[in-house]
Design a protein around this motif. Structure first.
Motif, PDB file in Angstrom:
ATOM      1  N   PHE A  68       0.737  -1.367   0.144  1.00 60.49           N
ATOM      2  CA  PHE A  68       0.071   0.134  -0.095  1.00 60.49           C
ATOM      3  C   PHE A  68       0.906   1.311  -0.221  1.00 60.49           C
ATOM      4  O   PHE A  68       1.600   1.329   0.958  1.00 60.49           O
ATOM      5  N   ALA A  69       0.680   2.089  -0.853  1.00 61.76           N
ATOM      6  CA  ALA A  69       1.560   3.293  -1.085  1.00 61.76           C
ATOM      7  C   ALA A  69       1.160   4.345   0.024  1.00 61.76           C
ATOM      8  O   ALA A  69      -0.030   4.286   0.705  1.00 61.76           O
ATOM      9  N   PRO A  70       2.146   5.190   0.643  1.00 59.47           N
ATOM     10  CA  PRO A  70       1.726   6.371   1.438  1.00 59.47           C
ATOM     11  C   PRO A  70       0.743   7.055   0.924  1.00 59.47           C
ATOM     12  O   PRO A  70       0.712   7.470  -0.277  1.00 59.47           O
ATOM     13  N   GLY A  71      -0.330   7.396   1.507  1.00 58.81           N
ATOM     14  CA  GLY A  71      -1.513   8.085   1.355  1.00 58.81           C
ATOM     15  C   GLY A  71      -2.696   7.502   1.100  1.00 58.81           C
ATOM     16  O   GLY A  71      -3.476   7.934   0.740  1.00 58.81           O
ATOM     17  N   THR A  72      -2.618   6.007   1.014  1.00 55.75           N
ATOM     18  CA  THR A  72      -3.604   5.036   0.595  1.00 55.75           C
ATOM     19  C   THR A  72      -4.569   5.236   1.790  1.00 55.75           C
ATOM     20  O   THR A  72      -4.294   5.284   3.056  1.00 55.75           O
ATOM     21  N   SER A  73      -5.871   5.078   1.661  1.00 56.38           N
ATOM     22  CA  SER A  73      -6.969   4.953   2.649  1.00 56.38           C
ATOM     23  C   SER A  73      -7.591   3.683   2.448  1.00 56.38           C
ATOM     24  O   SER A  73      -8.154   3.118   1.454  1.00 56.38           O
ATOM     25  N   ILE A  74      -7.730   3.170   3.698  1.00 55.85           N
ATOM     26  CA  ILE A  74      -8.373   1.854   3.858  1.00 55.85           C
ATOM     27  C   ILE A  74      -9.345   1.668   4.841  1.00 55.85           C
ATOM     28  O   ILE A  74      -9.131   2.293   5.937  1.00 55.85           O
ATOM     29  N   ILE A  75     -10.682   1.078   4.615  1.00 55.69           N
ATOM     30  CA  ILE A  75     -11.592   0.814   5.562  1.00 55.69           C
ATOM     31  C   ILE A  75     -11.520  -0.695   6.161  1.00 55.69           C
ATOM     32  O   ILE A  75     -11.538  -1.595   5.318  1.00 55.69           O
ATOM     33  N   ASP A  76     -11.407  -0.905   7.307  1.00 52.94           N
ATOM     34  CA  ASP A  76     -11.361  -2.023   7.912  1.00 52.94           C
ATOM     35  C   ASP A  76     -12.777  -2.330   8.379  1.00 52.94           C
ATOM     36  O   ASP A  76     -13.585  -1.666   9.161  1.00 52.94           O
ATOM     37  N   ILE A  77     -13.802  -3.318   7.506  1.00 51.98           N
ATOM     38  CA  ILE A  77     -15.134  -3.437   7.699  1.00 51.98           C
ATOM     39  C   ILE A  77     -15.547  -4.517   8.749  1.00 51.98           C
ATOM     40  O   ILE A  77     -14.889  -5.771   8.692  1.00 51.98           O
ATOM     41  N   GLY A  78     -16.268  -4.310   9.732  1.00 51.97           N
ATOM     42  CA  GLY A  78     -16.361  -4.912  11.077  1.00 51.97           C
ATOM     43  C   GLY A  78     -15.134  -5.416  11.875  1.00 51.97           C
ATOM     44  O   GLY A  78     -14.977  -6.448  11.853  1.00 51.97           O
ATOM     45  N   THR A  79     -14.285  -4.396  12.106  1.00 49.50           N
ATOM     46  CA  THR A  79     -13.058  -4.496  12.648  1.00 49.50           C
ATOM     47  C   THR A  79     -13.066  -5.497  13.783  1.00 49.50           C
ATOM     48  O   THR A  79     -11.894  -6.092  14.287  1.00 49.50           O
ATOM     49  N   GLY A  80     -13.969  -5.568  14.837  1.00 48.12           N
ATOM     50  CA  GLY A  80     -14.131  -6.457  15.650  1.00 48.12           C
ATOM     51  C   GLY A  80     -13.124  -6.102  16.850  1.00 48.12           C
ATOM     52  O   GLY A  80     -12.937  -5.165  17.516  1.00 48.12           O
ATOM     53  N   GLY A  81     -11.935  -7.309  16.912  1.00 47.82           N
ATOM     54  CA  GLY A  81     -11.034  -7.182  17.638  1.00 47.82           C
ATOM     55  C   GLY A  81      -9.936  -6.368  17.236  1.00 47.82           C
ATOM     56  O   GLY A  81      -8.716  -6.437  17.649  1.00 47.82           O
ATOM     57  N   CYS A  82     -10.132  -5.499  16.206  1.00 52.63           N
ATOM     58  CA  CYS A  82      -9.072  -4.716  15.647  1.00 52.63           C
ATOM     59  C   CYS A  82      -8.123  -5.584  14.437  1.00 52.63           C
ATOM     60  O   CYS A  82      -7.267  -5.036  13.967  1.00 52.63           O
ATOM     61  N   PHE A  83      -8.603  -6.767  13.969  1.00 50.64           N
ATOM     62  CA  PHE A  83      -8.129  -7.454  13.053  1.00 50.64           C
ATOM     63  C   PHE A  83      -9.008  -7.344  11.722  1.00 50.64           C
ATOM     64  O   PHE A  83     -10.034  -7.624  11.642  1.00 50.64           O
ATOM     65  N   PRO A  84      -8.176  -7.216  10.483  1.00 46.31           N
ATOM     66  CA  PRO A  84      -6.499  -6.919  10.360  1.00 46.31           C
ATOM     67  C   PRO A  84      -6.099  -5.735  10.361  1.00 46.31           C
ATOM     68  O   PRO A  84      -5.041  -5.454  10.392  1.00 46.31           O
ATOM     69  N   GLY A  85      -6.979  -4.619  10.711  1.00 43.44           N
ATOM     70  CA  GLY A  85      -6.672  -3.162  10.715  1.00 43.44           C
ATOM     71  C   GLY A  85      -5.644  -2.803  11.592  1.00 43.44           C
ATOM     72  O   GLY A  85      -4.488  -2.201  10.979  1.00 43.44           O
ATOM     73  N   ILE A  86      -5.307  -3.338  12.831  1.00 45.98           N
ATOM     74  CA  ILE A  86      -4.401  -2.826  13.804  1.00 45.98           C
ATOM     75  C   ILE A  86      -2.863  -3.187  13.189  1.00 45.98           C
ATOM     76  O   ILE A  86      -1.788  -2.235  12.979  1.00 45.98           O
ATOM     77  N   PRO A  87      -2.661  -4.652  12.947  1.00 48.88           N
ATOM     78  CA  PRO A  87      -1.412  -5.081  12.468  1.00 48.88           C
ATOM     79  C   PRO A  87      -1.141  -4.383  11.208  1.00 48.88           C
ATOM     80  O   PRO A  87       0.177  -3.963  11.038  1.00 48.88           O
TER      81      PRO A  87
END
Length: 223
Positions: A68-87
């Protein structure tokens, strides 16, 4: 050279270029999750000892297949316990992440994790993804939240047709156009067929040669 913390040895077996700050953030996850999971059960309590394999490394399989390039924006759908978003937000500090979930008590933990390890590229929001309006993202990510056809129905209106930031050329990864990237396991043939979409799949066991990842896949649907 500073010795790799024992809990992180498995992560560093497959990823070798972490900064000192990233290693500190990854190492801090164990204590934060152990503390908060005793109050609010966001992940299976029996999985705490396997946090880095079953949750962190599993999430980072996405980082193993795309850059993912710097400046890319990502949504974590139904993040729950923060995964995969936090890592992923630790791995890509110059990428912007929105971690969304409809369950408020889970987001309490997400917010505490973000604060405890000092993440500055993460926004946490209590919302159903269908209620997000007038925002666009380069990618949606998710882990075992819903059938593929539902995930695509929810995220498609939120995706840009073209990436906002140019993805760097990296021969070790596949640089993907905007789309949905999700983590799933088991026999997915019926689910993929029912979705009616063209899906690219990557078996995680081919990347991380650990028994836990047998049968688990990264799925990608291009916008």
């Amino acid at each position: 050279m500073e010795k790799t913390p024992q809990d992180l040895e498995l992560i560093c077996k497959y990823f070798t270029e972490f900064t000192a700050q990233q290693l500190q953030q990854l190492a801090a996850l164990k204590e934060v999750y152990t503390d908060w999971n005793s109050k609010i059960n966001v992940i299976s309590r029996k999985d705490i000892d396997g946090l880095y394999e079953k949750h962190v490394l599993h999430s980072l399989s996405i980082a193993a297949v795309t850059a993912f390039a710097p400046g890319t924006s990502i949504i974590d759908i139904g993040t729950g316990g923060c995964f995969p978003g936090i890592p992923l937000s630790i791995f890509f500090p110059e990428v912007k992440f929105l971690l969304a979930d409809s369950i408020a008590k889970k987001l309490k933990v997400v917010s505490e994790v973000v604060s405890a390890i000092g993440l500055t590229n993460v926004t946490v929001r209590h919302t159903r993804v269908e209620e997000i309006k007038n925002e666009k993202f380069d990618f949606a990510v998710s882990r075992a939240v819903a059938p593929l056809k539902d995930l695509w129905y929810w995220c498609r209106p939120l995706l840009r047709k073209k990436a906002a930031a140019k993805t760097p050329v990296d021969p070790a990864t596949t640089n993907l156009p905007p789309g949905l990237i999700c983590l799933k396991g088991g026999d997915l043939s019926a689910e993929i067929a029912e979705s009616g979409m063209r899906v690219t799949t990557q078996h995680i066991f081919d990347i991380f040669r650990e028994p836990y990842f047998e049968g688990k896949q990264v799925l990608y649907v291009k916008y």
